[in-house]
Design an enzyme around this catalytic site. Structure first.
Site, PDB file in Angstrom:
ATOM      1  N   HIS A   1     -27.711  24.882 -11.759  1.00 28.79           N
ATOM      2  CA  HIS A   1     -28.289  24.154 -10.607  1.00 28.79           C
ATOM      3  C   HIS A   1     -27.367  24.357  -9.412  1.00 28.79           C
ATOM      4  CE1 HIS A   1     -30.521  20.543  -8.832  1.00 28.79           C
ATOM      5  NE2 HIS A   1     -29.679  20.952  -7.896  1.00 28.79           N
TER       6      HIS A   1
ATOM      7  N   HIS B   1     -27.133  25.180  -4.924  1.00 29.00           N
ATOM      8  CA  HIS B   1     -27.700  25.406  -3.588  1.00 29.00           C
ATOM      9  C   HIS B   1     -26.841  26.436  -2.860  1.00 29.00           C
ATOM     10  CE1 HIS B   1     -30.328  21.839  -3.875  1.00 29.00           C
ATOM     11  NE2 HIS B   1     -29.339  21.381  -4.633  1.00 29.00           N
ATOM     12  N   LEU B   2     -27.474  27.520  -2.427  1.00 34.70           N
ATOM     13  CA  LEU B   2     -26.729  28.571  -1.719  1.00 34.70           C
ATOM     14  C   LEU B   2     -27.073  28.651  -0.233  1.00 34.70           C
ATOM     15  CD1 LEU B   2     -26.730  31.508  -4.305  1.00 34.70           C
ATOM     16  CD2 LEU B   2     -24.772  30.149  -3.548  1.00 34.70           C
ATOM     17  N   ARG B   3     -28.122  27.921   0.205  1.00 38.00           N
ATOM     18  CA  ARG B   3     -28.547  27.966   1.614  1.00 38.00           C
ATOM     19  C   ARG B   3     -28.941  29.389   2.020  1.00 38.00           C
ATOM     20  NH1 ARG B   3     -28.979  22.828   0.450  1.00 38.00           N
ATOM     21  NH2 ARG B   3     -27.163  21.540   0.858  1.00 38.00           N
TER      22      ARG B   3
ATOM     23  N   ASN C   1     -34.775  24.814  -1.872  1.00 35.26           N
ATOM     24  CA  ASN C   1     -35.033  23.882  -0.746  1.00 35.26           C
ATOM     25  C   ASN C   1     -34.456  24.405   0.564  1.00 35.26           C
ATOM     26  OD1 ASN C   1     -32.425  23.364  -1.774  1.00 35.26           O
ATOM     27  ND2 ASN C   1     -32.457  21.241  -1.090  1.00 35.26           N
TER      28      ASN C   1
ATOM     29  N   LYS D   1     -39.262  24.191  -9.356  1.00 34.10           N
ATOM     30  CA  LYS D   1     -38.532  22.965  -9.004  1.00 34.10           C
ATOM     31  C   LYS D   1     -39.458  21.930  -8.391  1.00 34.10           C
ATOM     32  CE  LYS D   1     -35.158  20.262  -8.031  1.00 34.10           C
ATOM     33  NZ  LYS D   1     -33.727  20.171  -8.132  1.00 34.10           N
TER      34      LYS D   1
ATOM     35  N   HIS E   1     -36.076  17.025  -9.930  1.00 34.19           N
ATOM     36  CA  HIS E   1     -35.235  16.043  -9.225  1.00 34.19           C
ATOM     37  C   HIS E   1     -35.863  14.693  -9.540  1.00 34.19           C
ATOM     38  CE1 HIS E   1     -32.544  14.697  -5.860  1.00 34.19           C
ATOM     39  NE2 HIS E   1     -33.290  13.624  -6.098  1.00 34.19           N
TER      40      HIS E   1
ATOM     41  N   HIS F   1     -29.358  17.137 -12.676  1.00 30.33           N
ATOM     42  CA  HIS F   1     -28.245  16.276 -12.237  1.00 30.33           C
ATOM     43  C   HIS F   1     -28.439  14.813 -12.628  1.00 30.33           C
ATOM     44  CE1 HIS F   1     -31.144  15.880  -9.032  1.00 30.33           C
ATOM     45  NE2 HIS F   1     -30.742  16.938  -8.363  1.00 30.33           N
TER      46      HIS F   1
ATOM     47  N   LEU G   1     -27.104  13.118  -3.760  1.00 31.80           N
ATOM     48  CA  LEU G   1     -28.277  12.540  -4.421  1.00 31.80           C
ATOM     49  C   LEU G   1     -28.549  13.276  -5.720  1.00 31.80           C
ATOM     50  CD1 LEU G   1     -30.574  11.886  -1.351  1.00 31.80           C
ATOM     51  CD2 LEU G   1     -29.550  10.174  -2.873  1.00 31.80           C
TER      52      LEU G   1
ATOM     53  N   ASP H   1     -24.861  21.483  -8.945  1.00 34.37           N
ATOM     54  CA  ASP H   1     -25.517  20.918  -7.760  1.00 34.37           C
ATOM     55  C   ASP H   1     -24.630  21.080  -6.529  1.00 34.37           C
ATOM     56  OD1 ASP H   1     -27.538  19.793  -6.267  1.00 34.37           O
ATOM     57  OD2 ASP H   1     -27.008  17.732  -6.751  1.00 34.37           O
TER      58      ASP H   1
ATOM     59  N   HIS I   1     -22.925  21.311   3.060  1.00 33.85           N
ATOM     60  CA  HIS I   1     -23.399  20.880   4.383  1.00 33.85           C
ATOM     61  C   HIS I   1     -22.197  20.958   5.316  1.00 33.85           C
ATOM     62  CE1 HIS I   1     -27.334  19.149   3.213  1.00 33.85           C
ATOM     63  NE2 HIS I   1     -26.733  18.764   2.104  1.00 33.85           N
TER      64      HIS I   1
ATOM     65  N   ALA J   1     -26.957  14.377   2.309  1.00 34.12           N
ATOM     66  CA  ALA J   1     -26.491  14.219   0.926  1.00 34.12           C
ATOM     67  C   ALA J   1     -26.110  15.575   0.366  1.00 34.12           C
ATOM     68  CB  ALA J   1     -27.603  13.613   0.082  1.00 34.12           C
TER      69      ALA J   1
HETATM   70  C1  NCD Z   1     -28.997  18.657  -2.309  1.00 32.27           C
HETATM   71  C2  NCD Z   1     -29.002  19.501  -1.036  1.00 32.27           C
HETATM   72  O1  NCD Z   1     -28.209  19.211  -0.129  1.00 32.27           O
HETATM   73  O2  NCD Z   1     -29.788  20.449  -0.946  1.00 32.27           O
HETATM   74  N1  NCD Z   1     -28.253  17.448  -2.064  1.00 32.27           N
HETATM   75  C3  NCD Z   1     -27.675  16.664  -2.984  1.00 32.27           C
HETATM   76  O3  NCD Z   1     -27.138  15.615  -2.612  1.00 32.27           O
HETATM   77  N2  NCD Z   1     -27.644  16.975  -4.252  1.00 32.27           N
HETATM   78  C4  NCD Z   1     -30.391  18.394  -2.748  1.00 32.27           C
HETATM   79  C5  NCD Z   1     -30.498  17.801  -4.125  1.00 32.27           C
HETATM   80  O4  NCD Z   1     -30.240  18.464  -5.132  1.00 32.27           O
HETATM   81  O5  NCD Z   1     -30.832  16.612  -4.210  1.00 32.27           O
HETATM   82 ZN    ZN Z   2     -29.542  19.996  -6.076  1.00 37.83          ZN
END
Ligand code: NCD
Ligand code: ZN
Length: 365
Positions: A31, A33-35, A59, A117, A154, A192, A237, A265, A269, A281
């Site tokens: 899990h 996030h790479l943006r 996302n 997802k 989620h 998560h 989150l 996760d 940011h 988050a």
């Molecule tokens: C994630 C994100 O920033 O894309 N944020 C997080 O707090 N985990 C989104 C997510 O997995 O809820």
């Molecule tokens: Zn996530």
């Protein structure tokens, strides 16, 4: 426990059954996030140097809702990887109320798409196009149940009246458990997880139901958000929960039960969007994640179980081989840097500035 990870020196039992350093099969992150764009280029190396594969969250803005968009995103990720990286991004599609069953069938045929997802609409970062009612996505759920592609969930209710700390438990009771019962061949990863109720549910559920656990939920409880003042970089989150929840997650992760596996996760940011009137988050853990899991497992005297959690159970669930190469975690105390980058666009690194006991050898940050 609070903000500080367990100091290894205070845990003499931590290396029980192991030598000072530990070698394990190269892990995967189930899990992540790479943006995209400039941020992608800044964060992908940390993961690509440590992990063999990662399930990449969809996302983005706009969200990755089709196989075509997922394959294009995969190309951008590979282009941003360091030279000679031994890293395979596994893509996911973002489920919307409009996703047709045909897109699920196309995803199941693609060797590069590993899951679908679901974000309850409004639950978290970039979830405004998410699903308004999972139970109503009947044709999509039927397609998933018949093709075997996992649904990655989620799991938080978005009912505004629901207390933020109860959102996972309520979603599990009201939505997820019912969907799992209704579709007996549906494969689900409860992403998560943060509560003892979620850990107990997954432990009791059939093998087609699994869960990922983040390093922050193994090391911190919700006090860390308020330690000496408001700590926006500990806000993610689902939000951190009570100590009893952390202990239940730690017990699940270190139990050797293959239903629980590694998913960082890691969610970068920039500083200006975290330290804000309405901060985002997400915790950026990729550069320290494996070491952070090692701290957690050492605190439970269970380092010998890290390999299953980090390198085997996720691959088994997704029907993929274990990675062929290995990584070495040396007992070599170090302090991660506080930030990736500088100024307003810097990203706070989880556990930056704190003392960690283990360090992945030959992996630059
Ligand atoms: C994630 C994100 O920033 O894309 N944020 C997080 O707090 N985990 C989104 C997510 O997995 O809820
Ligand atoms: Zn996530």
């Amino acid at each position: 426990m609070t903000e500080n990870p367990p100091d290894a020196a205070e845990h003499p039992g931590a290396t029980r059954g192991s030598s000072a350093s530990l070698e394990i099969t190269r892990p995967d992150d189930w899990h992540l996030h790479l943006r995209d764009g400039a941020l992608l280029e800044r964060v992908v190396p940390a993961t690509a140097r440590r992990f063999g594969r990662a399930i990449v969250m969809p996302n983005l803005v706009p969200a990755v809702t089709t196989v075509e968009a997922a394959l294009a995103y995969r190309g951008r990720i590979l282009a941003a990887c360091p030279e000679n990286a031994d890293f395979e991004p596994l893509m996911t599609l973002y489920l919307t109320d409009e996703t047709p069953a045909s897109e699920i069938e196309a995803a199941a045929k693609s060797p590069h798409v590993a899951g679908i997802k679901v974000y309850p609409r409004g639950a978290t970062t970039h979830s405004s196009e998410g699903v308004s009612d999972l139970a109503a996505c009947v044709s999509v759920l039927e397609a998933l149940a018949s093709c075997g592609l996992p649904l990655l969930v989620h799991g938080e209710t978005t009912a505004p009246e629901c207390d933020v700390f109860d959102r996972e438990r309520v979603y599990l009771e009201e939505t997820l458990s019912k969907v799992i019962d209704r579709y007996p061949t549906l494969r689900v990863v409860f992403e998560h997880i943060t509560t003892r109720e979620a850990a107990a549910f997954v432990r009791e559920a059939p093998a087609r139901v699994a869960a990922t656990i983040t390093p922050q939920h193994l090391l911190l409880n919700r006090n860390a958000i308020f330690e000496g003042g408001l700590r926006p970089h500990h806000y993610c989150l689902p939000v951190l929960k009570r100590e009893r929840d952390r202990l239940a997650l730690l017990a699940a992760a270190t139990s050797g039960d293959p239903s629980f596996f590694l998913g960082t996760d890691s969610a970068p940011h920039t500083r200006d969007s975290k330290e804000s009137d309405c901060g985002c988050a997400g915790i950026y853990s990729a550069p320290v994640a494996l070491e952070a899991y090692a701290e957690a497992f050492a605190s439970a005297g269970a380092l010998d179980r890290l390999e299953g959690f980090a390198s085997c159970f996720g691959a088994d669930f997704y029907g993929l081989p274990h990675n062929a190469s290995r990584v070495r975690l040396a007992e070599q105390p170090w302090s991660p840097p506080d930030w990736n980058g500088e100024g307003e666009s810097a990203i706070r690194v989880f556990l930056g500035g704190q003392r960690l006991r283990y360090r992945v050898e030959d992996a630059r940050l």
